[in-house]
Design an enzyme around this catalytic site. Structure first.
Site, mmCIF file in Angstrom:
data_model
loop_
_atom_site.group_PDB
_atom_site.id
_atom_site.type_symbol
_atom_site.label_atom_id
_atom_site.label_comp_id
_atom_site.label_asym_id
_atom_site.label_seq_id
_atom_site.Cartn_x
_atom_site.Cartn_y
_atom_site.Cartn_z
ATOM 1 N N ASP A 66 0.853 -1.180 0.000
ATOM 2 C CA ASP A 66 0.000 0.000 0.000
ATOM 3 C C ASP A 66 0.894 1.236 0.000
ATOM 4 O O ASP A 66 2.090 1.149 0.234
ATOM 5 C CB ASP A 66 -0.982 -0.006 1.170
ATOM 6 C CG ASP A 66 -0.298 0.019 2.524
ATOM 7 O OD1 ASP A 66 0.923 0.210 2.572
ATOM 8 O OD2 ASP A 66 -0.991 -0.167 3.543
ATOM 9 N N SER A 67 0.314 2.376 -0.283
ATOM 10 C CA SER A 67 1.124 3.573 -0.527
ATOM 11 C C SER A 67 1.590 4.261 0.739
ATOM 12 O O SER A 67 2.439 5.146 0.690
ATOM 13 C CB SER A 67 0.307 4.582 -1.351
ATOM 14 O OG SER A 67 -0.755 5.100 -0.565
ATOM 15 N N GLY A 68 1.022 3.882 1.879
ATOM 16 C CA GLY A 68 1.313 4.590 3.118
ATOM 17 C C GLY A 68 0.296 5.661 3.430
ATOM 18 O O GLY A 68 0.322 6.264 4.502
ATOM 19 N N GLY A 69 -0.635 5.895 2.499
ATOM 20 C CA GLY A 69 -1.627 6.947 2.697
ATOM 21 C C GLY A 69 -2.479 6.741 3.934
ATOM 22 O O GLY A 69 -2.729 7.679 4.700
ATOM 23 N N GLY A 104 -11.113 4.116 1.864
ATOM 24 C CA GLY A 104 -11.974 4.974 2.672
ATOM 25 C C GLY A 104 -13.210 4.292 3.211
ATOM 26 O O GLY A 104 -14.148 4.962 3.633
ATOM 27 N N ASP A 122 -7.703 -7.440 2.118
ATOM 28 C CA ASP A 122 -6.606 -7.564 3.087
ATOM 29 C C ASP A 122 -7.063 -6.982 4.407
ATOM 30 O O ASP A 122 -7.961 -6.135 4.449
ATOM 31 C CB ASP A 122 -5.359 -6.806 2.616
ATOM 32 C CG ASP A 122 -5.435 -5.330 2.959
ATOM 33 O OD1 ASP A 122 -4.831 -4.904 3.961
ATOM 34 O OD2 ASP A 122 -6.152 -4.587 2.248
ATOM 35 N N CYS A 138 -12.431 -27.234 10.352
ATOM 36 C CA CYS A 138 -11.206 -26.619 9.831
ATOM 37 C C CYS A 138 -10.097 -27.657 9.724
ATOM 38 O O CYS A 138 -9.934 -28.506 10.616
ATOM 39 C CB CYS A 138 -10.784 -25.470 10.746
ATOM 40 S SG CYS A 138 -9.234 -24.672 10.265
ATOM 41 N N CYS A 178 -6.759 -26.828 9.467
ATOM 42 C CA CYS A 178 -5.456 -26.217 9.725
ATOM 43 C C CYS A 178 -4.632 -27.068 10.693
ATOM 44 O O CYS A 178 -5.151 -27.963 11.371
ATOM 45 C CB CYS A 178 -5.619 -24.791 10.261
ATOM 46 S SG CYS A 178 -6.064 -24.687 12.014
ATOM 47 N N CYS A 224 -6.015 -27.059 14.312
ATOM 48 C CA CYS A 224 -7.246 -27.821 14.520
ATOM 49 C C CYS A 224 -7.031 -29.327 14.342
ATOM 50 O O CYS A 224 -7.749 -30.139 14.932
ATOM 51 C CB CYS A 224 -8.337 -27.324 13.570
ATOM 52 S SG CYS A 224 -8.971 -25.686 14.003
ATOM 53 N N HIS A 248 -4.395 -20.661 12.620
ATOM 54 C CA HIS A 248 -5.807 -20.989 12.408
ATOM 55 C C HIS A 248 -6.545 -19.867 11.692
ATOM 56 O O HIS A 248 -7.259 -20.108 10.713
ATOM 57 C CB HIS A 248 -6.512 -21.291 13.731
ATOM 58 C CG HIS A 248 -7.990 -21.354 13.575
ATOM 59 N ND1 HIS A 248 -8.652 -22.456 13.065
ATOM 60 C CD2 HIS A 248 -8.958 -20.420 13.793
ATOM 61 C CE1 HIS A 248 -9.942 -22.213 12.983
ATOM 62 N NE2 HIS A 248 -10.162 -20.982 13.422
#
Length: 369
Positions: free
Chosen positions: A93-96, A216, A266, A304, A306, A309, A335
């Site tokens: 990401d841009s850091g904004g 936003g 994300d 699950c 994983c 689990c 997990h």
């Protein structure tokens, strides 16, 4: 083209879609959740563990890497992929957003943002050009245009001026971006105003970015308002390019985001709450650190697959957390990430089989908010 989106299947009744994202470091099925490795590492996880659980692309943060260890050092190491020994996709990401969150520690002008480091108070300046140059040095597959995240709530006049400036900044980012094996995405802003979202989407689409993020949102507004903004904004974006909803990562928001046609997500949520003993399950959140699980010898989630689990009980994981053993944090993090990555795969399969609405109904029938 560095990054290309391939539409595989569109849900016949909703905006949900299954696709494929082609990048210089691999091809990934969408919709997809990207674990966040803020400082060139996903907390508590090694690269091979991430790969084993099915993660294809991860996110790192320009603001934090700019402050330490510095983008020049990362570039000297061969870029982020070599520095962190990750051969999959990387988005920065841009850091904004991080600069936005600094509040009184930053000042925004047309040229860029002056801010003081949260680490030592030192003064720095990020312009659209500088943010783009830093990301080019980091060498991610996908980078983001520098933007201002409109706060919630905000007056229409402020949101309009901010959104127009974000578009001008996007033009400046595109003008200096010069890395062929890297895609620069534009970020749609506009606050909670449909007319501004329309304006932002229109202006950015005219600039012809290879992909578009929606920023936003998930900044404190009611979820219903976020969904309303998505319903309005997503149809304004090209169907031939990837759509990325920034900072969203709870199962309920992922389902609704996919419903509206989002491809990429994300969020730090799954790793952050894991460190506090909170895990995600098919029934909703569970605080495994609570006393009620002291003698609960079931896995976190019986559905699950994983590592946590398959091998350990809630009682054991609670014991690790209560005694502050690092392994406990690793198990809860493992997990949560596995759960979300495979949750997205299940949604994709439902879209492919044209039963996404049934999937959504089933999810809401047993998910505790």
């Amino acid at each position: 083209m560095a990054v290309r989106y391939e539409l595989i299947k569109q849900c016949s009744q909703t905006g949900a879609r299954a696709g494929r994202l082609h990048t210089p470091h691999g091809t990934f099925d969408t919709p997809i959740f990207m674990p966040v490795g803020t400082q060139a590492t996903v907390k508590a996880m090694s690269p091979h563990e991430l790969k084993a659980m099915g993660a294809g692309i991860i996110l790192s943060n320009t603001y934090h890497l700019y402050l330490r260890p510095g983008h020049e050092l990362v570039a000297e190491a061969g870029g982020l992929h070599a520095f962190m020994q990750w051969d999959g996709g990387i988005l920065t990401d841009s850091g904004g957003f991080q600069v936005f969150s600094l509040g009184p520690l930053r000042k925004i002008t047309e040229e860029g943002v002056t801010f003081r480091s949260h680490l030592d108070g030192s003064k720095h300046f990020l312009s659209p050009e500088r943010a783009t140059e830093v990301q080019m040095s980091l060498g991610a597959d996908i980078i983001m245009a520098f933007d201002e995240c409109v706060p919630y709530p905000a007056e229409h006049d402020y949101a309009k001026a901010s959104t127009e400036r974000t578009t001008r900044w996007a033009e400046r980012c595109k003008a200096v971006h010069a890395r062929d094996k890297q895609a620069l995405f534009g970020i749609v802003q506009g606050g909670m105003f449909k007319d501004l979202r329309s304006m932002s989407a229109r202006d950015l689409v005219e600039l012809d970015f290879p992909g578009y993020a929606i920023g936003g949102l998930s900044v404190g507004e009611p979820k219903e308002l976020m969904y309303e903004m998505l319903e309005h904004t997503v149809p304004l974006l090209p169907i031939t390019k990837p759509r990325y909803l920034m900072g969203v990562g709870t199962p309920d928001c992922l389902v609704e985001g996919v419903l509206h046609g989002i491809d990429m997500f994300d969020c730090v949520f799954p790793t952050r709450v894991a460190r506090n003993g909170t895990v995600m399950t098919s029934q909703g959140r569970l605080v495994v650190k609570n006393a009620e699980f002291a003698r609960d010898f079931r896995p976190i989630d019986s559905q699950c697959g994983c590592y946590a689990c398959r091998n350990f009980s809630r009682a054991y994981i609670r014991h690790l957390l209560k005694t502050e053993e690092i392994f406990g944090l690793r198990l809860t993090t493992t997990h949560n990430l596995y759960f979300l990555i495979h949750f997205m795969k299940d949604m994709r399969q439902a879209i492919i089989e044209d039963r996404f609405l049934e999937f959504r109904v089933a999810f809401w029938s047993h998910y505790q908010r």
